[in-house]
Write an enzyme that holds these catalytic residues in place. Structure first.
Site, PDB file in Angstrom:
ATOM      1  N   GLY A   1      30.087  17.930 -11.138  1.00  0.00           N
ATOM      2  CA  GLY A   1      29.920  18.975 -12.129  1.00  0.00           C
ATOM      3  C   GLY A   1      29.211  18.421 -13.349  1.00  0.00           C
ATOM      4  O   GLY A   1      29.165  17.206 -13.571  1.00  0.00           O
ATOM      5  N   CYS A   2      28.651  19.302 -14.167  1.00  0.00           N
ATOM      6  CA  CYS A   2      27.887  18.847 -15.333  1.00  0.00           C
ATOM      7  C   CYS A   2      28.791  18.225 -16.390  1.00  0.00           C
ATOM      8  O   CYS A   2      28.536  17.110 -16.856  1.00  0.00           O
ATOM      9  CB  CYS A   2      27.069  20.003 -15.909  1.00  0.00           C
ATOM     10  SG  CYS A   2      27.991  21.524 -16.218  1.00  0.00           S
TER      11      CYS A   2
END
Length: 315
Positions: free
Chosen positions: A115-116
């Site tokens: 995920g970012c």
């Protein structure tokens, strides 16, 4: 040999950016499904099993369905959803995360794209836990702001589509106020923390770019590490990396501010150690493009490694 790649979900935000990075390359052949047959399971299964590598840019449930359709053991899969980020049998696709992680990605047929927000958080915290500067039992807080593209089409419409009933003029929005964000398990699981971090995310009125910040009271930590100690641990962890950079303490001291859009369009991740030595306080900050190293760029990097190609190709 040309590698055949199918992006399942290529019309979405991440899928479009992955395709943009891959389409000019002569070492890849991009496979596409007829838009009219996107929901045809047989048509999807044919492409999923006929590709050398598949990149899934789908919601969690749809990603699980796609994986279930793959019965060809030779197909390599990169999943950009949250479905498999802590799942057994899947390799976490953050090559710079730890010694041996790059080789693990290269040798895997099932890779979960990070995920970012977790990319920035893990990059800052894991080296400190491994170096013994930050106890695994420590209560860690992480504050972050992302461009609205991180919320997908619905959130993009909120901020861009003036004809939408949900259009908003908000300059800034704090969210996940009940602390139930789906990235928390990923953050904890890949840093070695014993307790979930307190995650305070927000979205700003700009399309893409991200700042992830971990504040630390260094004077309260066992061993009372200094800013130099923290910086040295991070610099040692990412020495020689192409996409992860640790700013010098001099560079950090000279900055008056940090632009979340500063690395947009790149696959770079830059880490900063800000703080006041006299007060024993630090602000650890990660800067990245939520659609670059936080999504599509990371997927391309993982694809390159899994297929034995130049890791930086297309990046």
């Amino acid at each position: 040999m040309t590698v055949k790649v199918f992006i399942d979900g290529e019309a979405g935000t991440t899928g479009l950016q992955i395709r943009e990075r891959l389409s000019p390359r002569a070492d890849l052949q991009l496979l596409s499904i007829d838009p009219a047959r996107r929901k045809d399971a047989a048509a999807r299964a044919e492409l999923l099993n006929g590709a050398d590598a598949v990149i899934l840019c789908l919601p969690d449930d749809a990603a699980r369905e796609a994986v279930a359709l793959i019965d060809n053991p030779a197909v390599k899969v990169i999943d950009a959803s949250t479905a498999y980020r802590t799942a057994e049998g899947w390799t976490y696709g953050f090559p710079e995360m730890a010694a041996g992680q790059r080789a693990a990605v290269a040798g895997s047929s099932r890779v979960s794209n990070p995920g970012c927000y977790p990319t920035g958080f893990i990059a800052l915290v894991r080296p400190l836990v491994e170096a013994g500067l930050l106890p695994a039992s420590w209560p860690v807080t992480v504050n972050a702001v992302s461009g609205y593209s991180g919320g997908g089409r619905a959130m993009i419409a909120e901020f861009e589509d003036t004809t939408s009933a949900n259009f908003t003029h908000e300059p800034y929005r704090a969210y996940a106020l009940n602390l139930g964000h789906k990235h928390v398990g990923e953050m904890q699981g890949h840093t070695g923390l014993e307790h979930p971090p307190l995650f305070a995310p927000a979205v700003g009125r700009y399309a893409q770019g991200m700042i992830v910040e971990v504040p630390l009271q260094l004077s309260a930590l066992p061993g009372r590490p200094t800013l130099d100690d923290v910086h040295q641990a991070l610099a040692a962890a990412y020495a020689g990396e192409r996409f992860v950079e640790v700013a010098s303490l001099d560079e950090a001291r000279a900055l008056k501010g940090l632009d979340p859009e500063g690395l947009n369009g790149s696959n770079r991740l830059k880490l900063f150690v800000f703080g006041d030595p006299a007060r024993g306080q630090a602000r650890l900050v990660a800067l990245l493009d939520n659609l670059g190293k936080g999504a599509s760029g990371a997927a391309v990097q993982n694809l390159n490694l899994m297929c034995g190609l130049d890791e930086a190709a297309g990046l």
